[in-house]
Write a protein that holds these residues in place. Sequence first.
Motif, PDB file in Angstrom:
ATOM      1  N   VAL A   5       0.853  -1.189   0.000  1.00  0.00           N
ATOM      2  CA  VAL A   5       0.000   0.000   0.000  1.00  0.00           C
ATOM      3  C   VAL A   5       0.888   1.239   0.000  1.00  0.00           C
ATOM      4  O   VAL A   5       1.786   1.360   0.841  1.00  0.00           O
ATOM      5  N   VAL A   6       0.639   2.161  -0.924  1.00  0.00           N
ATOM      6  CA  VAL A   6       1.383   3.421  -0.978  1.00  0.00           C
ATOM      7  C   VAL A   6       0.624   4.467  -0.161  1.00  0.00           C
ATOM      8  O   VAL A   6      -0.594   4.605  -0.294  1.00  0.00           O
ATOM      9  N   PHE A   7       1.347   5.180   0.698  1.00  0.00           N
ATOM     10  CA  PHE A   7       0.729   6.258   1.473  1.00  0.00           C
ATOM     11  C   PHE A   7       0.328   7.396   0.541  1.00  0.00           C
ATOM     12  O   PHE A   7       1.074   7.749  -0.385  1.00  0.00           O
ATOM     13  N   HIS A   8      -0.851   7.977   0.767  1.00  0.00           N
ATOM     14  CA  HIS A   8      -1.318   9.090  -0.060  1.00  0.00           C
ATOM     15  C   HIS A   8      -0.323  10.239  -0.071  1.00  0.00           C
ATOM     16  O   HIS A   8      -0.030  10.811  -1.128  1.00  0.00           O
ATOM     17  N   GLU A   9       0.199  10.582   1.093  1.00  0.00           N
ATOM     18  CA  GLU A   9       1.142  11.699   1.182  1.00  0.00           C
ATOM     19  C   GLU A   9       2.446  11.416   0.447  1.00  0.00           C
ATOM     20  O   GLU A   9       3.159  12.343   0.064  1.00  0.00           O
ATOM     21  N   ALA A  10       2.772  10.144   0.240  1.00  0.00           N
ATOM     22  CA  ALA A  10       4.001   9.802  -0.485  1.00  0.00           C
ATOM     23  C   ALA A  10       3.957  10.357  -1.896  1.00  0.00           C
ATOM     24  O   ALA A  10       4.967  10.848  -2.412  1.00  0.00           O
ATOM     25  N   MET A  11       2.809  10.297  -2.535  1.00  0.00           N
ATOM     26  CA  MET A  11       2.706  10.805  -3.902  1.00  0.00           C
ATOM     27  C   MET A  11       2.987  12.310  -3.937  1.00  0.00           C
ATOM     28  O   MET A  11       3.673  12.801  -4.822  1.00  0.00           O
ATOM     29  N   PHE A  12       2.454  13.034  -2.957  1.00  0.00           N
ATOM     30  CA  PHE A  12       2.734  14.464  -2.855  1.00  0.00           C
ATOM     31  C   PHE A  12       4.228  14.687  -2.609  1.00  0.00           C
ATOM     32  O   PHE A  12       4.855  15.535  -3.256  1.00  0.00           O
ATOM     33  N   ASN A  13       4.799  13.924  -1.697  1.00  0.00           N
ATOM     34  CA  ASN A  13       6.208  14.094  -1.340  1.00  0.00           C
ATOM     35  C   ASN A  13       7.161  13.696  -2.462  1.00  0.00           C
ATOM     36  O   ASN A  13       8.227  14.291  -2.613  1.00  0.00           O
ATOM     37  N   ILE A  14       6.783  12.718  -3.265  1.00  0.00           N
ATOM     38  CA  ILE A  14       7.579  12.363  -4.443  1.00  0.00           C
ATOM     39  C   ILE A  14       7.492  13.494  -5.462  1.00  0.00           C
ATOM     40  O   ILE A  14       8.499  13.922  -6.029  1.00  0.00           O
ATOM     41  N   GLY A  15       6.296  13.995  -5.665  1.00  0.00           N
ATOM     42  CA  GLY A  15       6.084  15.062  -6.639  1.00  0.00           C
ATOM     43  C   GLY A  15       6.800  16.359  -6.303  1.00  0.00           C
ATOM     44  O   GLY A  15       7.276  17.063  -7.198  1.00  0.00           O
ATOM     45  N   ASN A  16       6.884  16.698  -5.022  1.00  0.00           N
ATOM     46  CA  ASN A  16       7.527  17.970  -4.660  1.00  0.00           C
ATOM     47  C   ASN A  16       9.011  17.805  -4.337  1.00  0.00           C
ATOM     48  O   ASN A  16       9.669  18.763  -3.939  1.00  0.00           O
ATOM     49  N   GLY A  17       9.530  16.593  -4.504  1.00  0.00           N
ATOM     50  CA  GLY A  17      10.965  16.361  -4.307  1.00  0.00           C
ATOM     51  C   GLY A  17      11.390  16.051  -2.880  1.00  0.00           C
ATOM     52  O   GLY A  17      12.574  15.875  -2.615  1.00  0.00           O
ATOM     53  N   ALA A  18      10.443  15.973  -1.946  1.00  0.00           N
ATOM     54  CA  ALA A  18      10.797  15.638  -0.567  1.00  0.00           C
ATOM     55  C   ALA A  18      11.295  14.197  -0.468  1.00  0.00           C
ATOM     56  O   ALA A  18      12.094  13.865   0.401  1.00  0.00           O
ATOM     57  N   ILE A  19      10.797  13.332  -1.356  1.00  0.00           N
ATOM     58  CA  ILE A  19      11.270  11.952  -1.461  1.00  0.00           C
ATOM     59  C   ILE A  19      11.850  11.777  -2.860  1.00  0.00           C
ATOM     60  O   ILE A  19      11.179  12.061  -3.848  1.00  0.00           O
ATOM     61  N   ASP A  20      13.091  11.299  -2.921  1.00  0.00           N
ATOM     62  CA  ASP A  20      13.737  11.018  -4.204  1.00  0.00           C
ATOM     63  C   ASP A  20      13.963   9.510  -4.272  1.00  0.00           C
ATOM     64  O   ASP A  20      14.821   8.960  -3.583  1.00  0.00           O
ATOM     65  N   LEU A  21      13.170   8.837  -5.096  1.00  0.00           N
ATOM     66  CA  LEU A  21      13.173   7.375  -5.128  1.00  0.00           C
ATOM     67  C   LEU A  21      14.478   6.753  -5.603  1.00  0.00           C
ATOM     68  O   LEU A  21      14.717   5.575  -5.348  1.00  0.00           O
ATOM     69  N   ASP A  22      15.318   7.509  -6.288  1.00  0.00           N
ATOM     70  CA  ASP A  22      16.556   6.887  -6.758  1.00  0.00           C
ATOM     71  C   ASP A  22      17.821   7.378  -6.074  1.00  0.00           C
ATOM     72  O   ASP A  22      18.912   6.900  -6.386  1.00  0.00           O
ATOM     73  N   SER A  23      17.704   8.305  -5.109  1.00  0.00           N
ATOM     74  CA  SER A  23      18.938   8.746  -4.458  1.00  0.00           C
ATOM     75  C   SER A  23      18.882   8.750  -2.928  1.00  0.00           C
ATOM     76  O   SER A  23      19.920   8.812  -2.290  1.00  0.00           O
ATOM     77  N   HIS A  24      17.709   8.675  -2.336  1.00  0.00           N
ATOM     78  CA  HIS A  24      17.604   8.682  -0.872  1.00  0.00           C
ATOM     79  C   HIS A  24      17.988   7.328  -0.282  1.00  0.00           C
ATOM     80  O   HIS A  24      18.005   6.312  -0.970  1.00  0.00           O
ATOM     81  N   THR A  25      18.254   7.332   1.015  1.00  0.00           N
ATOM     82  CA  THR A  25      18.433   6.105   1.784  1.00  0.00           C
ATOM     83  C   THR A  25      17.068   5.736   2.352  1.00  0.00           C
ATOM     84  O   THR A  25      16.394   6.573   2.963  1.00  0.00           O
TER      85      THR A  25
END
Length: 144
Positions: A5-25
């Motif tokens: 299950v993907v958290f709803h806020e994750a989509m917002f955070n991916i979109g605004n750059g708070a989460i970077d799926l290919d460079s974060h730990t």
Amino acid sequence: MATGVVFHEAMFNIGNGAIDLDSHTFKAVLSNTAPVQGTDDELADITQIAGTNGYTTGGVTLTSVAWLESGAGTGIWVWSSADFSWTASGGNIPDFRYVAIYSDTSTGDKLVMYFDYGGTVQITNGNSFTVDVQTNGLVRFTVT
């Protein structure tokens, strides 16, 4: 078989750059309290099991994290990692049902997703529990 299950806020955070799926730990934690898909946003929103007998609060670090299109022009993006696990040592790890994944790099440790195993999972002393990341990855995003 676990349900991802993907958290709803994750989509917002991916979109605004708070989460970077290919460079974060990224790390995974264990919980026996149901996450709230629609409102949970940060690791502090997750009730982790007690850190004992092979489980450390804050979780295990995911390795070989990748964010790739499954084939040129398919519009299917796969976020993946190597398998990850916990091993009980010195006693049983407390029971859990959920495995939540978060960005340890982001401010506030933003949540990405969780797996619901549908019932209590026990890791008894000397045994391991492994999240088997299939070829479909942790999660797939399809652009239509």
